[in-house]
Scaffold this active site. Structure first.
Site, mmCIF file in Angstrom:
data_model
loop_
_atom_site.group_PDB
_atom_site.id
_atom_site.type_symbol
_atom_site.label_atom_id
_atom_site.label_comp_id
_atom_site.label_asym_id
_atom_site.label_seq_id
_atom_site.Cartn_x
_atom_site.Cartn_y
_atom_site.Cartn_z
ATOM 1 N N ALA A 65 0.768 -1.108 -0.008
ATOM 2 C CA ALA A 65 0.007 0.134 -0.026
ATOM 3 C C ALA A 65 0.890 1.194 0.026
ATOM 4 O O ALA A 65 2.102 1.141 0.458
ATOM 5 C CB ALA A 65 -0.971 0.089 1.119
ATOM 6 N N GLY A 110 0.108 -4.971 1.108
ATOM 7 C CA GLY A 110 -0.956 -5.142 0.260
ATOM 8 C C GLY A 110 -0.744 -5.942 -1.069
ATOM 9 O O GLY A 110 -1.841 -6.440 -1.311
ATOM 10 N N GLU A 113 -0.885 -9.387 -0.094
ATOM 11 C CA GLU A 113 -2.271 -9.836 0.150
ATOM 12 C C GLU A 113 -3.154 -9.954 -1.321
ATOM 13 O O GLU A 113 -3.953 -10.531 -1.291
ATOM 14 C CB GLU A 113 -3.009 -8.780 0.912
ATOM 15 C CG GLU A 113 -2.500 -8.844 2.625
ATOM 16 C CD GLU A 113 -3.092 -7.880 3.274
ATOM 17 O OE1 GLU A 113 -3.599 -8.023 4.325
ATOM 18 O OE2 GLU A 113 -2.690 -6.510 2.997
ATOM 19 N N GLU A 133 3.825 -5.602 7.420
ATOM 20 C CA GLU A 133 3.323 -4.120 8.092
ATOM 21 C C GLU A 133 3.640 -4.002 9.587
ATOM 22 O O GLU A 133 3.787 -3.140 10.157
ATOM 23 C CB GLU A 133 1.708 -4.318 8.065
ATOM 24 C CG GLU A 133 1.102 -4.526 6.713
ATOM 25 C CD GLU A 133 1.021 -5.870 6.019
ATOM 26 O OE1 GLU A 133 0.174 -6.019 5.288
ATOM 27 O OE2 GLU A 133 1.752 -6.824 6.685
#
Length: 257
Positions: A65, A110, A113, A133
């Site tokens: 992200a 992300g 993911e 993260e």
């Protein structure tokens, strides 16, 4: 449809969705996430029979992200960002055809993911993956805490998330985080062949198989088995079932819709 940070190409039943922010290692900001969501819907509307996700450039699949965007988010803003990320990952997971992640480089946070939401993951020998993260003071927020342990097991998932470990392609293969590792310069061609083969399969049966496999993660075994029975029997009478079995009996190649 066109987007500034995402490219979508649909050809011969294969939709290839490329995150195109190579200068930012394909990091997912709001604009890019929204574009991916729209591109997935467009691919579905285009009757794609296989989906490939990858990143532009030589360094990254999706590096994560957009941290510069996230750093000053309020809790309500972070909630909205998480919901958008979940919608995108869920759209990949429930896409009505098999989805392949062509992991051509960094896949952190992300980005990892997004790969986890795919049905299959093929990595370049240069790929590096991780749920990183924890070192940002947060946890995976787009499905990593749920999808990762189902893929690699509870112990490995906890280690990867607690330590924020970055694993190379060889270790990712050993952990079960990816299914195959290929030479970097062969990745695109290899995945294209996989997607083409999937696109040649009976689409309705593939979708039913994907739905049944996904149900295994959502329900008890008894409920999943009952769902499988309904899906299996419901395919009888379809063109592809009739054609597939007739071709087998007649010793010829099937011609699926």
């Amino acid at each position: 449809m066109s987007w500034d940070t995402v490219e979508l190409d649909v050809e011969d039943g294969v939709a290839t969705l490329t995150v195109d922010r190579p200068d930012r290692l394909n990091a997912l900001n709001l604009e890019t996430l929204a574009a991916i969501e729209e591109a997935l819907a467009a691919a579905e509307d285009g009757d794609a029979r296989a989906l490939v996700l990858t990143g532009a450039g030589e360094k990254a699949f999706v590096a994560g992200a957009d941290i510069e965007y996230m750093r000053d988010l309020s809790t309500p803003e972070a909630q909205a960002y998480a919901e958008l990320g979940h919608r995108v990952a869920d759209a990949v997971e429930t896409f009505p055809a098999p989805a392949i992640a062509a992991v051509n480089g960094y896949a952190f946070g992300g980005g990892c993911e997004l790969a986890l939401a795919c049905d299959l993951r093929v990595a370049s020998e240069r790929a590096v993956l991780g749920q990183t993260e924890i070192d940002l003071g947060i946890v995976p927020g787009w499905g990593g805490t749920q999808r990762l342990p189902r893929l690699v097991g509870d112990e490995v998932a906890r280690r990867l998330i607690f330590f924020g470990e970055r694993v190379d392609a060889t270790d990712a293969l050993e952990y079960g985080l990816v299914g195959e590792v290929v030479a970097h310069d062969q990745l695109d061609g290899y995945v294209a062949e996989m997607a083409s083969e999937l696109a040649s399969k009976p689409a309705f049966a593939l979708r039913a198989a994907k739905d049944a496999l996904n149900a295994a993660n959502e329900t008890s075994q008894a409920a999943g088995l009952a769902y499988e029975r309904r899906v299996w029997s419901g395919l009888f009478g379809t063109h592809d079932q009739r054609e597939g079995m007739a071709a087998f009996v007649e010793k010829r190649d099937p011609e699926f819709e």
